[in-house]
Motif scaffolding. Sequence first.
Motif, PDB file in Angstrom:
ATOM      1  N   SER A 154       1.884  11.455 -12.645  1.00 18.20           N
ATOM      2  CA  SER A 154       2.155  10.562 -11.520  1.00 18.20           C
ATOM      3  C   SER A 154       0.849  10.246 -10.810  1.00 18.20           C
ATOM      4  O   SER A 154      -0.058  11.087 -10.755  1.00 18.20           O
ATOM      5  CB  SER A 154       3.117  11.215 -10.528  1.00 18.20           C
ATOM      6  OG  SER A 154       4.347  11.519 -11.130  1.00 18.20           O
ATOM      7  N   THR A 209      -0.035   8.531  -7.092  1.00 23.40           N
ATOM      8  CA  THR A 209       0.370   7.891  -5.851  1.00 23.40           C
ATOM      9  C   THR A 209      -0.873   7.312  -5.194  1.00 23.40           C
ATOM     10  O   THR A 209      -1.884   8.010  -5.021  1.00 23.40           O
ATOM     11  CB  THR A 209       1.057   8.898  -4.919  1.00 23.40           C
ATOM     12  OG1 THR A 209       2.230   9.394  -5.581  1.00 23.40           O
ATOM     13  CG2 THR A 209       1.478   8.231  -3.618  1.00 23.40           C
ATOM     14  N   LYS A 266       7.158   2.993  -3.841  1.00 23.40           N
ATOM     15  CA  LYS A 266       6.507   4.285  -3.588  1.00 23.40           C
ATOM     16  C   LYS A 266       5.008   4.244  -3.850  1.00 23.40           C
ATOM     17  O   LYS A 266       4.343   5.278  -3.766  1.00 23.40           O
ATOM     18  CB  LYS A 266       7.142   5.363  -4.461  1.00 23.40           C
ATOM     19  CG  LYS A 266       8.602   5.640  -4.147  1.00 23.40           C
ATOM     20  CD  LYS A 266       9.147   6.749  -5.036  1.00 23.40           C
ATOM     21  CE  LYS A 266      10.602   7.052  -4.696  1.00 23.40           C
ATOM     22  NZ  LYS A 266      11.153   8.137  -5.553  1.00 23.40           N
ATOM     23  N   ASN A 267       4.487   3.068  -4.210  1.00 23.91           N
ATOM     24  CA  ASN A 267       3.051   2.950  -4.547  1.00 23.91           C
ATOM     25  C   ASN A 267       2.652   3.985  -5.597  1.00 23.91           C
ATOM     26  O   ASN A 267       1.586   4.624  -5.501  1.00 23.91           O
ATOM     27  CB  ASN A 267       2.172   3.120  -3.303  1.00 23.91           C
ATOM     28  CG  ASN A 267       2.253   1.935  -2.358  1.00 23.91           C
ATOM     29  OD1 ASN A 267       2.875   0.924  -2.683  1.00 23.91           O
ATOM     30  ND2 ASN A 267       1.645   2.061  -1.204  1.00 23.91           N
ATOM     31  N   THR A 268       3.500   4.147  -6.595  1.00 19.52           N
ATOM     32  CA  THR A 268       3.291   5.195  -7.595  1.00 19.52           C
ATOM     33  C   THR A 268       3.385   4.610  -8.998  1.00 19.52           C
ATOM     34  O   THR A 268       4.264   3.791  -9.279  1.00 19.52           O
ATOM     35  CB  THR A 268       4.312   6.324  -7.415  1.00 19.52           C
ATOM     36  OG1 THR A 268       4.149   6.891  -6.108  1.00 19.52           O
ATOM     37  CG2 THR A 268       4.114   7.414  -8.455  1.00 19.52           C
TER      38      THR A 268
END
Length: 117
Positions: free
Chosen positions: A21, A23, A75-77
Amino acid sequence: QVQLVESGGGLVQAGGSLRLSCTASRSAFSFNAMGWYRQAPGKQRELAADITRDGRTNYQQSVKGRFTISRDNAKNTVYLQMHSLKIEDTAAYYCASLRFTGSVAYWGQGTQVTVSS
């Protein structure tokens, strides 16, 4: 403040799976695309996969069919799901913000993926 923070790396046996992930701050996530690069010891950093803001994806040939890049814009992910991992996938994996030209605007700090036999 521009920030990209990766997580999810670790040690896995060959054939296993991991999900990375990344972010990002809003400014870092607003670029044309997000990408996952990797760098194995003694080798150049290379693009593994990237995804545009509208979801178009691109993969390095060696990871096609095994890795999936996706993003959650709320989620800007950005994620990198990795299956059927091979020893040669061992590398430091870096998240990056990409300009329209394909050049990297910002890098994350990296997360290590180690695949054992």
